[in-house]
Design a protein around this motif. Sequence first.
Motif, PDB file in Angstrom:
ATOM      1  N   SER A 264       0.803  -1.220   0.000  1.00 45.85           N
ATOM      2  CA  SER A 264       0.000   0.000   0.000  1.00 45.85           C
ATOM      3  C   SER A 264       0.834   1.268   0.000  1.00 45.85           C
ATOM      4  O   SER A 264       2.058   1.243   0.109  1.00 45.85           O
ATOM      5  N   SER A 265       0.124   2.373  -0.068  1.00 49.28           N
ATOM      6  CA  SER A 265       0.747   3.697  -0.053  1.00 49.28           C
ATOM      7  C   SER A 265       1.041   4.181   1.362  1.00 49.28           C
ATOM      8  O   SER A 265       1.482   5.301   1.561  1.00 49.28           O
ATOM      9  N   LEU A 266       0.799   3.327   2.359  1.00 46.44           N
ATOM     10  CA  LEU A 266       0.942   3.719   3.760  1.00 46.44           C
ATOM     11  C   LEU A 266       2.271   4.435   4.061  1.00 46.44           C
ATOM     12  O   LEU A 266       2.269   5.481   4.725  1.00 46.44           O
ATOM     13  N   PRO A 267       3.425   3.918   3.587  1.00 46.69           N
ATOM     14  CA  PRO A 267       4.692   4.589   3.928  1.00 46.69           C
ATOM     15  C   PRO A 267       4.787   6.038   3.454  1.00 46.69           C
ATOM     16  O   PRO A 267       5.585   6.801   3.998  1.00 46.69           O
ATOM     17  N   CYS A 268       3.977   6.431   2.462  1.00 46.97           N
ATOM     18  CA  CYS A 268       4.028   7.825   1.985  1.00 46.97           C
ATOM     19  C   CYS A 268       3.707   8.806   3.106  1.00 46.97           C
ATOM     20  O   CYS A 268       4.188   9.945   3.077  1.00 46.97           O
ATOM     21  N   TYR A 269       2.895   8.381   4.068  1.00 51.36           N
ATOM     22  CA  TYR A 269       2.523   9.287   5.155  1.00 51.36           C
ATOM     23  C   TYR A 269       3.713   9.592   6.066  1.00 51.36           C
ATOM     24  O   TYR A 269       3.660  10.500   6.879  1.00 51.36           O
ATOM     25  N   LEU A 270       4.771   8.802   5.920  1.00 49.81           N
ATOM     26  CA  LEU A 270       5.990   9.052   6.696  1.00 49.81           C
ATOM     27  C   LEU A 270       6.947   9.983   5.958  1.00 49.81           C
ATOM     28  O   LEU A 270       7.973  10.383   6.505  1.00 49.81           O
ATOM     29  N   ALA A 271       6.609  10.323   4.704  1.00 51.05           N
ATOM     30  CA  ALA A 271       7.573  11.022   3.844  1.00 51.05           C
ATOM     31  C   ALA A 271       7.425  12.531   3.842  1.00 51.05           C
ATOM     32  O   ALA A 271       8.251  13.220   3.267  1.00 51.05           O
ATOM     33  N   GLY A 272       6.403  13.073   4.465  1.00 55.09           N
ATOM     34  CA  GLY A 272       6.237  14.531   4.468  1.00 55.09           C
ATOM     35  C   GLY A 272       5.441  15.023   3.272  1.00 55.09           C
ATOM     36  O   GLY A 272       4.983  14.240   2.443  1.00 55.09           O
ATOM     37  N   GLU A 273       5.303  16.329   3.191  1.00 54.88           N
ATOM     38  CA  GLU A 273       4.485  16.973   2.151  1.00 54.88           C
ATOM     39  C   GLU A 273       5.045  16.730   0.750  1.00 54.88           C
ATOM     40  O   GLU A 273       4.326  16.412  -0.174  1.00 54.88           O
ATOM     41  N   ALA A 274       6.339  16.958   0.611  1.00 50.21           N
ATOM     42  CA  ALA A 274       6.999  16.850  -0.696  1.00 50.21           C
ATOM     43  C   ALA A 274       8.232  15.986  -0.513  1.00 50.21           C
ATOM     44  O   ALA A 274       8.958  16.133   0.472  1.00 50.21           O
ATOM     45  N   PHE A 275       8.434  15.066  -1.441  1.00 50.43           N
ATOM     46  CA  PHE A 275       9.560  14.141  -1.270  1.00 50.43           C
ATOM     47  C   PHE A 275      10.040  13.667  -2.643  1.00 50.43           C
ATOM     48  O   PHE A 275       9.306  13.697  -3.629  1.00 50.43           O
ATOM     49  N   THR A 276      11.270  13.191  -2.668  1.00 47.54           N
ATOM     50  CA  THR A 276      11.823  12.631  -3.903  1.00 47.54           C
ATOM     51  C   THR A 276      11.583  11.117  -3.894  1.00 47.54           C
ATOM     52  O   THR A 276      11.337  10.517  -2.835  1.00 47.54           O
ATOM     53  N   LEU A 277      11.684  10.516  -5.059  1.00 49.82           N
ATOM     54  CA  LEU A 277      11.503   9.059  -5.121  1.00 49.82           C
ATOM     55  C   LEU A 277      12.616   8.305  -4.387  1.00 49.82           C
ATOM     56  O   LEU A 277      12.321   7.310  -3.708  1.00 49.82           O
ATOM     57  N   PRO A 278      13.873   8.760  -4.455  1.00 52.42           N
ATOM     58  CA  PRO A 278      14.897   8.058  -3.651  1.00 52.42           C
ATOM     59  C   PRO A 278      14.590   8.107  -2.145  1.00 52.42           C
ATOM     60  O   PRO A 278      14.791   7.123  -1.430  1.00 52.42           O
ATOM     61  N   HIS A 279      14.072   9.257  -1.681  1.00 55.63           N
ATOM     62  CA  HIS A 279      13.714   9.367  -0.260  1.00 55.63           C
ATOM     63  C   HIS A 279      12.589   8.385   0.087  1.00 55.63           C
ATOM     64  O   HIS A 279      12.648   7.678   1.101  1.00 55.63           O
ATOM     65  N   LEU A 280      11.585   8.328  -0.784  1.00 62.26           N
ATOM     66  CA  LEU A 280      10.470   7.400  -0.532  1.00 62.26           C
ATOM     67  C   LEU A 280      10.960   5.953  -0.534  1.00 62.26           C
ATOM     68  O   LEU A 280      10.548   5.145   0.298  1.00 62.26           O
ATOM     69  N   GLN A 281      11.867   5.651  -1.456  1.00 62.63           N
ATOM     70  CA  GLN A 281      12.396   4.282  -1.496  1.00 62.63           C
ATOM     71  C   GLN A 281      13.125   3.940  -0.200  1.00 62.63           C
ATOM     72  O   GLN A 281      12.977   2.831   0.332  1.00 62.63           O
ATOM     73  N   ARG A 282      13.875   4.904   0.348  1.00 67.00           N
ATOM     74  CA  ARG A 282      14.584   4.626   1.618  1.00 67.00           C
ATOM     75  C   ARG A 282      13.594   4.367   2.756  1.00 67.00           C
ATOM     76  O   ARG A 282      13.869   3.576   3.656  1.00 67.00           O
ATOM     77  N   ILE A 283      12.438   5.038   2.707  1.00 66.41           N
ATOM     78  CA  ILE A 283      11.418   4.788   3.737  1.00 66.41           C
ATOM     79  C   ILE A 283      10.845   3.372   3.601  1.00 66.41           C
ATOM     80  O   ILE A 283      10.747   2.629   4.584  1.00 66.41           O
ATOM     81  N   TYR A 284      10.492   2.999   2.371  1.00 68.81           N
ATOM     82  CA  TYR A 284       9.998   1.625   2.163  1.00 68.81           C
ATOM     83  C   TYR A 284      11.060   0.616   2.617  1.00 68.81           C
ATOM     84  O   TYR A 284      10.747  -0.397   3.248  1.00 68.81           O
ATOM     85  N   GLU A 285      12.306   0.903   2.319  1.00 70.50           N
ATOM     86  CA  GLU A 285      13.382  -0.024   2.700  1.00 70.50           C
ATOM     87  C   GLU A 285      13.539  -0.103   4.218  1.00 70.50           C
ATOM     88  O   GLU A 285      13.759  -1.183   4.770  1.00 70.50           O
TER      89      GLU A 285
END
Lengths: 220, 220
Positions: free
Chosen positions: A141-162
């Motif tokens: 799911s998109s759940l981890p996006c809520y940990l990423a803040g308002e604006a984020f890069t794809l590498p940052h989002l990938q590090r959160i999923y990881e």
Amino acid sequence: MNNVICTVDVVLLTIKDERLSVALLKREREPYRGVAALPGGFIHAEDNDARDAALRVLNEKTRIEAPYLEQLATFSGPARDPRGWSISVTYYALVSFDVIERAGHPDIKLANVDQLTNLPFDHRGIIETAVARLRSKSQYSSLPCYLAGEAFTLPHLQRIYEALMGEPLNKVSFRRKIKEMAMLEILEGQFDSAGAHRPAQLHRLKPELRERLTLLERGL
Amino acid sequence: MNNVICTVDVVLLTIKDERLSVALLKREREPYRGVAALPGGFIHAEDNDARDAALRVLNEKTRIEAPYLEQLATFSGPARDPRGWSISVTYYALVSFDVIERAGHPDIKLANVDQLTNLPFDHRGIIETAVARLRSKSQYSSLPCYLAGEAFTLPHLQRIYEALMGEPLNKVSFRRKIKEMAMLEILEGQFDSAGAHRPAQLHRLKPELRERLTLLERGL
């Protein structure tokens, strides 16, 4: 039975230094006065429901408003609270670390969820349940996006999923899955120029998905 | 707040005539006396926790013991019960139809979950939440086996999965997935000879999985 103690507790999760962390607050009252615990409190007659109570308590205790918040489970029994038979309707909330910083509450302590020390009541079990729920839902799911803040890069989002899944993800397949979920939009003309690489495109979660999860059928 | 009304409600689900059905009971007391509703009741001081209360209430009201039972969600607020601010910790339970028949309670009515009529409190929303949870988990787990009874054939189990998922499944791929979950064992020498076909091998859920779900990573 009358006089069941009815409370809510919130597991507020964030990513700090690429580690999943939970917000703990020193308790102001007995029992366990002075001990770090989950933010929680009694349900009030004015609350519309337990969710409303959880949002109110979270705001009162941490100054954080309107995070992504979902009911976790209800914990109950005669032994979990020394004051008597109690029910805690628990929620987990997800925010980016900068939301906690901006709220600026001096008494919030962030604890790595994989290195919890002694906690009062059954708060350890509540946190473990929240972490297991978040990790199992992250894959789909998109759940981890809520940990990423308002604006984020794809590498940052990938590090959160990881960080959540505890393993490195293949960049090409990660980006394909993210595209498949169709949950992000590009912030035209906005780039993150921090870091050693060329400026990276900023994205945000589509506004209509702020309170609704997107699911991925086959997982990451 | 003192004197929150603390109850449990159980969504007891079964498959009757290849339809997912919920057990309703006429209420013996006000409010809504005489109206069909979910079996439920107050939490007692003697209960070890809400789960224990749910099992007790289910047994008292339907004579059914020790079904597969899982916490669903907690419903709360000042408006859902005319007596005042209330919390209902809800559970869903799964049994095969013959368990309900054997319990033989005269007042249980089974209602097709897709054709619910008026229900008191927020019981319709509770049932809808339970059905959505069951259907979404069915694709990825052994959950539907708890609707199949002690001993069952693979064609019978496939019909249960199909009833939950609302679509026919390919027999070869269904059997491969079931094998992958490694949740069943063959009942040596036991066959079901009902029906027009040759006798079919009976299976059962592995005893160690009676209270623990098996998950399937990629879904059916």
